[in-house]
Every structure is written in structure tokens, then in C-alpha cells.
Design a protein around this motif. Structure first.
Motif: not given
Length: 75
Positions: A1-30
Motif C-alpha cells: 500500500m502507498h503511504p498516502s493511502t494509509i494516511i487517507g484511511d487513518a484520517k477517514a477512520k478518525v473522522a468517522s469516530k469523531v462524527d459518531h462521538t459527536a452524534g452520540r453527544a448531540c443525542a445525549f444533550a437533546n
């Protein structure tokens, strides 16, 4: 695999986790806001004065104590 692909995949995973956590926090606040609102409003949207007035008195009392306390520390 190319390093830029690995970095892109890692960024996507982090963004997904952040979106999931933010969504849960928003639902809790509501949920918390809805619970608090239900304590102070009827289902028809009418204020429950028997609950609002005591809560307001407690808030004013706490603010008064904080004000007196801060003035004592400054003097």
C-alpha cells in the motif's frame, strides 16, 4: 500500500469516530434538554409554575451567596 493511502484511511477512520462521538453527544444533550423541559413544562407547553418558582428562588439564593462570598474575599 502507498503511504498516502494509509494516511487517507487513518484520517477517514478518525473522522468517522469523531462524527459518531459527536452524534452520540448531540443525542445525549437533546435527551437531557427534553427531560429538563418536561420537568418545567406540561405536554401542552404550559409552564409548571409550581416547579419554576422554587427553582428560580434556589438559583437567586445561590447567586446571592456567591456574590456575598466574592465580595468578602475581595475586601
Amino acid at each position: 500500500m502507498h503511504p498516502s493511502t494509509i494516511i487517507g484511511d487513518a484520517k477517514a477512520k478518525v473522522a468517522s469516530k469523531v462524527d459518531h462521538t459527536a452524534g452520540r453527544a448531540c443525542a445525549f444533550a437533546n435527551r437531557v434538554v427534553a427531560d429538563v423541559r418536561s420537568q418545567f413544562m406540561t405536554d401542552e407547553g404550559v409552564p409548571r409554575l409550581e416547579r419554576i418558582v422554587p427553582a428560580a428562588m434556589v438559583a437567586v439564593g445561590v447567586l446571592g451567596l456567591l456574590t456575598v462570598s466574592s465580595k468578602r474575599h475581595k475586601a
